[in-house]
Write a protein that holds these residues in place. Structure first.
Motif, short mmCIF file in Angstrom:
data_model
loop_
_atom_site.label_atom_id
_atom_site.label_comp_id
_atom_site.label_asym_id
_atom_site.label_seq_id
_atom_site.Cartn_x
_atom_site.Cartn_y
_atom_site.Cartn_z
N LEU A 18 -7.51 13.13 -5.56
CA LEU A 18 -6.73 12.20 -6.28
C LEU A 18 -7.45 11.37 -6.73
O LEU A 18 -8.48 10.61 -6.69
CB LEU A 18 -5.96 11.50 -4.52
N THR A 39 0.67 5.53 -0.25
CA THR A 39 1.03 7.05 0.55
C THR A 39 1.34 8.22 -0.09
O THR A 39 2.29 8.37 -0.38
CB THR A 39 0.70 6.87 2.38
N GLN A 51 0.57 -1.29 0.12
CA GLN A 51 -0.21 0.34 0.21
C GLN A 51 0.73 1.26 0.10
O GLN A 51 1.68 1.15 0.58
CB GLN A 51 -0.58 -0.15 1.73
N LEU A 78 -3.29 3.53 -1.35
CA LEU A 78 -3.07 3.68 -2.81
C LEU A 78 -2.56 2.03 -3.04
O LEU A 78 -1.18 1.87 -2.81
CB LEU A 78 -2.03 4.94 -3.28
N SER A 79 -3.18 1.68 -4.48
CA SER A 79 -2.18 0.50 -5.41
C SER A 79 -1.33 1.06 -5.50
O SER A 79 -1.08 2.31 -6.24
CB SER A 79 -3.36 0.62 -6.24
N TYR A 89 -1.84 7.75 -10.67
CA TYR A 89 -2.43 8.53 -10.06
C TYR A 89 -2.14 10.24 -10.47
O TYR A 89 -1.47 10.53 -10.61
CB TYR A 89 -2.78 8.75 -8.00
N ASP A 136 -7.64 8.20 -10.17
CA ASP A 136 -7.41 6.98 -10.20
C ASP A 136 -7.53 6.58 -11.79
O ASP A 136 -8.43 7.05 -11.83
CB ASP A 136 -8.31 5.85 -9.43
#
Length: 139
Positions: free
Chosen positions: A74, A54, A52, A98-99, A104, A76
């Motif tokens: 933000l 950030t 993950q 976040l992936s 992004y 995606d």
């Protein structure tokens, strides 16, 4: 997490077929890799879970003063979904979970003014991003 026996049998048959094609040395290597994964029930990456990411920072005016109440967006780029965060009294914001496999776009808006858009690439290996956004509010 345990794999069902039918899944393991099908996987063993496919791995075995692939390894036969690759030669005797590959059979040994494939068998060892398969055995380790089958015994543990999952791979080491799956045990750790998905990585993950950030992103955090501050929204400021051109004089570097934090902007309270700016809306940080933000986006995606895979799903086109947009999350928002209202900046804190010092201009701070934060997005988590976040992936790592997604790009992004990040920007802030306040009183009809917008910061330049910044991007986070899935090719960047970092898991934590510090991105400050500047809005020219005329101050």
């Amino acid at each position: 997490m345990q794999c069902p026996p039918s899944f393991i049998l099908v996987l063993m048959m496919r791995v075995s077929s692939f390894c036969r094609l690759a030669g005797n040395l590959a059979i040994l290597g494939c068998s060892l890799v398969f055995t380790v994964d089958a015994v543990s029930g999952s791979s080491a990456a799956a045990q750790r879970g998905p990585v993950q990411r950030t992103v955090q920072g501050k929204v400021t005016d051109k004089g570097e003063a934090g902007l309270n109440g700016a809306v940080v967006y933000l986006k995606d780029d895979h799903t086109l979904s947009v999350k928002s965060f209202i900046s804190e009294s010092d201009g701070g914001y934060r997005f988590g979970q976040l992936s790592a496999n997604t790009d992004y776009e990040l920007w802030a808006e306040m009183n009809g003014k917008k910061s330049p858009t910044k991007t986070i690439s899935s090719f960047d290996s970092k898991n934590s991003f510090q991105m400050n956004l500047k809005i020219d509010t005329g101050k």
